[in-house]
Scaffold this active site. Structure first.
Site, short mmCIF file in Angstrom:
data_model
loop_
_atom_site.label_atom_id
_atom_site.label_comp_id
_atom_site.label_asym_id
_atom_site.label_seq_id
_atom_site.Cartn_x
_atom_site.Cartn_y
_atom_site.Cartn_z
N LYS A 1 0.84 -1.21 0.00
CA LYS A 1 0.00 0.00 0.00
C LYS A 1 0.87 1.26 0.00
O LYS A 1 0.61 2.21 -0.73
CB LYS A 1 -0.94 -0.02 1.22
CG LYS A 1 -2.05 -1.06 1.07
CD LYS A 1 -2.80 -1.36 2.34
CE LYS A 1 -3.76 -2.53 2.11
NZ LYS A 1 -4.44 -2.99 3.34
N ASP B 1 -10.88 2.91 3.67
CA ASP B 1 -11.14 1.47 3.60
C ASP B 1 -12.64 1.19 3.46
O ASP B 1 -13.04 0.09 3.08
CB ASP B 1 -10.65 0.80 4.90
CG ASP B 1 -9.49 -0.16 4.65
OD1 ASP B 1 -9.25 -0.48 3.47
OD2 ASP B 1 -8.85 -0.58 5.62
N GLN C 1 -4.58 -1.44 9.65
CA GLN C 1 -4.50 -2.79 9.07
C GLN C 1 -5.09 -3.82 10.02
O GLN C 1 -4.73 -3.87 11.19
CB GLN C 1 -3.02 -3.12 8.75
CG GLN C 1 -2.84 -4.42 8.02
CD GLN C 1 -3.43 -4.42 6.61
OE1 GLN C 1 -3.29 -3.46 5.86
NE2 GLN C 1 -4.12 -5.50 6.26
#
Ligand code: NAP
Length: 283
Positions: free
Chosen positions: A53, A120, A97
């Site tokens: 990422k 997200d 995460q």
């Protein structure tokens, strides 16, 4: 029939080129899109994901911050970091995460992220926006699947889509996105008694289970579009999806490979969401 491949790497390159151009344009207006990624603990797969990422941010010209914290970090400390990033004007997207260590309530942490920076798309406000058709961030994996369908010019109106899996991050949002495009949607899960009877009716199948060979050739209608979200390891330790790729490609019309399918698209859509979060500031 041998299915045509939907190449997630090629589509990602195309979309990331567009992101890079838009980042350059935004920078000229004094804004550099910024993504903050928080990693707690030493989970090996998570380390790879966050590295990819951050690299994608670098490749597209975005600013990125990677915060690595030990597994002993407390929930209060993590919530304080999220608060600080919510207030940081150089950051337009915040990603924590998952999975988090067991002593931290992941949902509480997600809800602490400002919905305006929830790239997200896991915040309850983002889920509500998707459900009601309001503007908001779409979860990256199903969003990437929709882009793959769009890339082959597939019209979903009037088609029957079967989603296998009902998680909050893939299956459920996937079903809502397909519904929004006027598909008739069936959601299957571990309690579905006859999965094959469902998938044989499908024009589009999205497999998001996390088990090898959940979908085999005898379960697919000739010409169907098959999107494989699964990420598993085969007996040789190689990455594979939920779909028996070699068998199903003989029956399907279109199919996504693993690797090189949905995986790269997920990160690409994270870049798109982060860019769009920054673009909203000048819209
Ligand atoms: P998850 O939370 O474990 O959900 C799996 C779903 O599959 C559940 O809804 C479960 O049903 C259902 N299921 C399990 N066994 C089944 C069966 N035999 N028949 C039908 N349904 C069954 O997983 P997830 O987070 O959605 O992820 C799914 C897969 O996608 C995993 O392999 C994951 O690694 C992968 N993934 C890939 C990406 C990517 O970027 N490529 C991103 C995210 C996830 P119940 O609800 O009844 O338990």
């Amino acid at each position: 029939m041998t299915a045509q491949l939907i190449d997630g790497n090629a589509l990602s390159r195309q979309l990331r080129a567009d992101v890079t151009a838009r980042v350059t344009a935004l920078k000229a207006r004094g804004i550099t899109p910024g993504l903050a990624v928080i990693l707690v603990g030493e989970n090996a797969a998570s380390q790879v994901y966050v590295r990819n990422k951050v690299k994608a941010c670098e490749d597209t010209g975005m600013h990125s911050v990677l915060e690595r914290w030990p597994a002993t970090m407390t929930e209060a400390e993590l919530l304080a970091r999220v608060d600080a990033l919510n207030a940081d004007a150089t950051i337009h997207g915040i990603l924590v995460q998952l999975p988090l260590p067991a002593h931290i309530d992941a949902q509480k942490v997600i809800e602490a992220i400002s919905p305006a920076k929830d790239v997200d798309g896991f915040h309850i406000a983002s889920a509500g926006a998707l459900m009601t058709g309001m503007p908001g961030f779409w979860p990256c994996t199903p969003y990437g699947c929709m882009k793959m369908l769009e890339s082959i010019g597939y019209g979903l109106k009037g088609k029957h889509a079967v989603v296998i899996g009902r998680s909050n991050i893939v299956g459920k949002p996937m079903a809502l996105m397909l519904l929004q495009q006027n598909a008739t949607v069936t959601i299957c899960h571990s309690g579905t008694p006859d999965l094959k009877a469902m998938t044989l009716q499908a024009d589009v199948i999205v497999a998001a289970v996390g088990k090898r060979n959940v979908l085999t050739a005898d379960m697919v209608k000739p010409g169907a579009v098959v999107i494989d979200v699964g990420m598993n390891r085969n007996d040789e330790g190689k990455l594979c999806g939920d779909v028996d790729f070699e068998g199903v490609r003989q029956v399907a019309g279109w199919i996504t490979p693993v690797p090189g399918g949905v995986g790269p698209m997920t990160i690409t859509m994270l870049m798109v969401n982060t860019l769009e979060s920054a673009e909203r500031l000048v819209a």
